[in-house]
Design a protein around this motif. Sequence first.
Motif, PDB file in Angstrom:
ATOM      1  N   ASP A 150     -10.841  -1.671  -4.714  1.00 36.81           N
ATOM      2  CA  ASP A 150      -9.961  -2.827  -4.542  1.00 36.81           C
ATOM      3  C   ASP A 150      -8.539  -2.388  -4.221  1.00 36.81           C
ATOM      4  OD1 ASP A 150     -11.995  -4.608  -5.008  1.00 36.81           O
ATOM      5  OD2 ASP A 150     -11.481  -4.948  -7.117  1.00 36.81           O
ATOM      6  N   ARG A 151      -8.097  -1.329  -4.870  1.00 30.60           N
ATOM      7  CA  ARG A 151      -6.725  -0.856  -4.659  1.00 30.60           C
ATOM      8  C   ARG A 151      -6.552  -0.217  -3.276  1.00 30.60           C
ATOM      9  NH1 ARG A 151      -7.384  -3.100  -8.436  1.00 30.60           N
ATOM     10  NH2 ARG A 151      -6.496  -4.687  -7.093  1.00 30.60           N
ATOM     11  N   GLN A 152      -7.632   0.283  -2.685  1.00 29.69           N
ATOM     12  CA  GLN A 152      -7.530   0.907  -1.367  1.00 29.69           C
ATOM     13  C   GLN A 152      -7.199  -0.093  -0.262  1.00 29.69           C
ATOM     14  OE1 GLN A 152     -11.359   3.126  -1.348  1.00 29.69           O
ATOM     15  NE2 GLN A 152     -10.116   4.946  -0.945  1.00 29.69           N
ATOM     16  N   ALA A 153      -7.370  -1.374  -0.548  1.00 27.44           N
ATOM     17  CA  ALA A 153      -7.056  -2.392   0.451  1.00 27.44           C
ATOM     18  C   ALA A 153      -5.568  -2.394   0.801  1.00 27.44           C
ATOM     19  CB  ALA A 153      -7.478  -3.772  -0.065  1.00 27.44           C
ATOM     20  N   ASP A 154      -4.738  -1.961  -0.139  1.00 30.10           N
ATOM     21  CA  ASP A 154      -3.294  -1.865   0.093  1.00 30.10           C
ATOM     22  C   ASP A 154      -2.882  -0.403   0.049  1.00 30.10           C
ATOM     23  OD1 ASP A 154      -2.899  -4.686   0.139  1.00 30.10           O
ATOM     24  OD2 ASP A 154      -3.053  -4.692  -2.052  1.00 30.10           O
ATOM     25  N   ARG A 155      -1.853  -0.079   0.779  1.00 28.06           N
ATOM     26  CA  ARG A 155      -1.312   1.278   0.718  1.00 28.06           C
ATOM     27  C   ARG A 155       0.208   1.194   0.588  1.00 28.06           C
ATOM     28  NH1 ARG A 155       0.074   5.208   4.743  1.00 28.06           N
ATOM     29  NH2 ARG A 155       0.077   7.279   3.815  1.00 28.06           N
ATOM     30  N   PRO A 156       0.686   0.765  -0.581  1.00 28.70           N
ATOM     31  CA  PRO A 156       2.135   0.635  -0.749  1.00 28.70           C
ATOM     32  C   PRO A 156       2.806   1.988  -0.913  1.00 28.70           C
ATOM     33  CG  PRO A 156       1.026   0.180  -2.811  1.00 28.70           C
ATOM     34  CD  PRO A 156      -0.048   0.417  -1.784  1.00 28.70           C
ATOM     35  N   ASN A 157       4.032   2.080  -0.471  1.00 25.78           N
ATOM     36  CA  ASN A 157       4.872   3.248  -0.744  1.00 25.78           C
ATOM     37  C   ASN A 157       4.252   4.582  -0.347  1.00 25.78           C
ATOM     38  OD1 ASN A 157       6.906   1.619  -2.158  1.00 25.78           O
ATOM     39  ND2 ASN A 157       5.350   1.400  -3.733  1.00 25.78           N
ATOM     40  N   PRO A 158       3.840   4.754   0.909  1.00 24.10           N
ATOM     41  CA  PRO A 158       3.311   6.061   1.309  1.00 24.10           C
ATOM     42  C   PRO A 158       4.340   7.162   1.064  1.00 24.10           C
ATOM     43  CG  PRO A 158       3.810   4.704   3.228  1.00 24.10           C
ATOM     44  CD  PRO A 158       3.907   3.810   2.045  1.00 24.10           C
ATOM     45  N   GLY A 159       3.888   8.277   0.550  1.00 22.71           N
ATOM     46  CA  GLY A 159       4.775   9.396   0.235  1.00 22.71           C
ATOM     47  C   GLY A 159       5.347   9.365  -1.163  1.00 22.71           C
ATOM     48  N   LEU A 160       5.245   8.217  -1.845  1.00 28.43           N
ATOM     49  CA  LEU A 160       5.839   8.102  -3.175  1.00 28.43           C
ATOM     50  C   LEU A 160       5.162   9.034  -4.180  1.00 28.43           C
ATOM     51  CD1 LEU A 160       7.792   6.665  -5.117  1.00 28.43           C
ATOM     52  CD2 LEU A 160       6.065   4.881  -5.416  1.00 28.43           C
ATOM     53  N   THR A 212      -5.260   8.923   3.857  1.00 28.97           N
ATOM     54  CA  THR A 212      -6.641   8.433   3.907  1.00 28.97           C
ATOM     55  C   THR A 212      -6.978   7.544   2.712  1.00 28.97           C
ATOM     56  OG1 THR A 212      -7.371  10.516   2.887  1.00 28.97           O
ATOM     57  CG2 THR A 212      -7.473  10.375   5.287  1.00 28.97           C
ATOM     58  N   ARG A 213      -5.967   7.017   2.064  1.00 36.18           N
ATOM     59  CA  ARG A 213      -6.109   6.002   1.010  1.00 36.18           C
ATOM     60  C   ARG A 213      -6.827   6.507  -0.238  1.00 36.18           C
ATOM     61  NH1 ARG A 213      -4.829   0.783   3.043  1.00 36.18           N
ATOM     62  NH2 ARG A 213      -4.528   0.813   5.291  1.00 36.18           N
ATOM     63  N   LEU A 214      -6.703   7.796  -0.497  1.00 40.34           N
ATOM     64  CA  LEU A 214      -7.201   8.341  -1.748  1.00 40.34           C
ATOM     65  C   LEU A 214      -6.131   8.322  -2.832  1.00 40.34           C
ATOM     66  CD1 LEU A 214      -9.278  11.217  -0.203  1.00 40.34           C
ATOM     67  CD2 LEU A 214     -10.206   9.343  -1.569  1.00 40.34           C
ATOM     68  N   VAL A 215      -4.920   7.963  -2.440  1.00 38.66           N
ATOM     69  CA  VAL A 215      -3.833   7.698  -3.383  1.00 38.66           C
ATOM     70  C   VAL A 215      -3.695   6.181  -3.478  1.00 38.66           C
ATOM     71  CG1 VAL A 215      -1.356   7.908  -3.819  1.00 38.66           C
ATOM     72  CG2 VAL A 215      -2.639   9.856  -2.905  1.00 38.66           C
ATOM     73  N   VAL A 216      -3.841   5.657  -4.684  1.00 35.29           N
ATOM     74  CA  VAL A 216      -3.832   4.209  -4.893  1.00 35.29           C
ATOM     75  C   VAL A 216      -2.883   3.869  -6.035  1.00 35.29           C
ATOM     76  CG1 VAL A 216      -6.229   4.034  -4.107  1.00 35.29           C
ATOM     77  CG2 VAL A 216      -5.740   4.238  -6.565  1.00 35.29           C
ATOM     78  N   GLU A 217      -2.665   2.575  -6.215  1.00 32.68           N
ATOM     79  CA  GLU A 217      -1.893   2.119  -7.371  1.00 32.68           C
ATOM     80  C   GLU A 217      -2.866   1.965  -8.536  1.00 32.68           C
ATOM     81  OE1 GLU A 217       1.234  -1.372  -8.772  1.00 32.68           O
ATOM     82  OE2 GLU A 217       0.476  -1.363  -6.713  1.00 32.68           O
ATOM     83  N   GLY A 218      -3.008   3.026  -9.303  1.00 23.66           N
ATOM     84  CA  GLY A 218      -4.041   3.088 -10.323  1.00 23.66           C
ATOM     85  C   GLY A 218      -3.590   2.608 -11.686  1.00 23.66           C
ATOM     86  N   PHE A 282     -15.827   8.840  -2.552  1.00 21.70           N
ATOM     87  CA  PHE A 282     -14.433   9.288  -2.562  1.00 21.70           C
ATOM     88  C   PHE A 282     -14.417  10.795  -2.310  1.00 21.70           C
ATOM     89  CE2 PHE A 282     -14.345   5.378  -4.965  1.00 21.70           C
ATOM     90  CZ  PHE A 282     -13.164   4.767  -4.568  1.00 21.70           C
ATOM     91  N   SER A 283     -13.667  11.223  -1.312  1.00 20.08           N
ATOM     92  CA  SER A 283     -13.642  12.631  -0.934  1.00 20.08           C
ATOM     93  C   SER A 283     -12.869  13.453  -1.965  1.00 20.08           C
ATOM     94  CB  SER A 283     -12.990  12.788   0.444  1.00 20.08           C
ATOM     95  OG  SER A 283     -12.942  14.148   0.821  1.00 20.08           O
ATOM     96  N   PRO A 284     -13.489  14.489  -2.542  1.00 23.32           N
ATOM     97  CA  PRO A 284     -12.803  15.262  -3.579  1.00 23.32           C
ATOM     98  C   PRO A 284     -11.740  16.177  -2.987  1.00 23.32           C
ATOM     99  CG  PRO A 284     -14.943  16.223  -3.125  1.00 23.32           C
ATOM    100  CD  PRO A 284     -14.879  14.948  -2.322  1.00 23.32           C
ATOM    101  N   PRO A 285     -10.751  16.535  -3.787  1.00 24.63           N
ATOM    102  CA  PRO A 285      -9.749  17.503  -3.329  1.00 24.63           C
ATOM    103  C   PRO A 285     -10.302  18.912  -3.405  1.00 24.63           C
ATOM    104  CG  PRO A 285      -9.316  16.898  -5.597  1.00 24.63           C
ATOM    105  CD  PRO A 285     -10.496  16.070  -5.154  1.00 24.63           C
TER     106      PRO A 285
END
Length: 341
Positions: A150-160, A212-218, A282-285
Amino acid sequence: MAENGAQREADVSLSQKLAFLAQALPGAQRIETHTAYVFVAADRVLKLKKPICFDYLDYRSLEAREHVCREEIRLNRQLAGEMYLGLVPLVCDEAGKMALGMTGRVIDWVVEMRRLPTERLLDACLRSGQSPAPAEISAVANRLIAFYRDRQADRPNPGLYLRHLRCESAVNIRNLTEMRAYLRGGYDGTTLRAGAALIDRHAAEIRARDRTRLVVEGHGDLRPEHVCLTTPPTIFDRLEFSVEMRMIDVFDEVNYLGLECALLGARWIGAHLLAAITAAGFSPPSSGLLRAYGVFRCLTRARLTIDHLRDPVPRTPEKWPLQARSYLTRAAELLAAGANG
């Protein structure tokens, strides 16, 4: 506006508010956290924010506390559902009599919640030696997977996220160095610098994962004490005061929960959770980045725990150095494992 709020509540002290809430919930246990007072009764919980100010939050005004309480409810309902019942005004009439949820002059705001079965909290299970079943941890993973999608639908603050990791790494070095006298043999400047260097070494990979939207507002503070093994699981106490702390790689957040479980003797939980979100697509690091995340979280937790001793009157001052040293030891172990691997 803040001044008006301060004037409206100036004639009612914090101690008077706490005494009233204790009477409003007879027999409730009062718990003090770093930012709030929590009253736990048989079927419900009331939380009153402290009128405090730190580098990362300012709750001194009535308006600020109302805002952060509303944010707590909004954000936590995304993971904890109807556990968060709503916001209740604490009011006072002209005679000075306080009440909850009535008409009158608002002097503060209280978050009302349903009480969870404390014996089913993940940390309580692990501390009691009653390890959860793999199916229960799979249910937690499934709840997180749905939440992250659900959080991947938005990508706020890239780079934050990367900026936050770098900023917090610098704060870790500064604060832990300042508090090294309390850490005794646990302080190691080499470990602190190595942790910050790991973030820089993997900066390009972090940026790519952000794109690639693996960073979300968790969740922002996903620890065993914030997971209740109900059916379905309830995940609560999401950070409400800082979007920077909520922006996170999904593997960083789940790995952090695994690290905390490992410190309680259940190393298998982290591997189980990571395997589940990987299987969900979800692609692992890289292993190096996952290790960098783990070191960062351990150092940050060490700093946050020892910083309790900066309070004018620290709560349970004897426990914070022990906790901080345990996190620092784990950070050093992770670094050593990377060097040897």
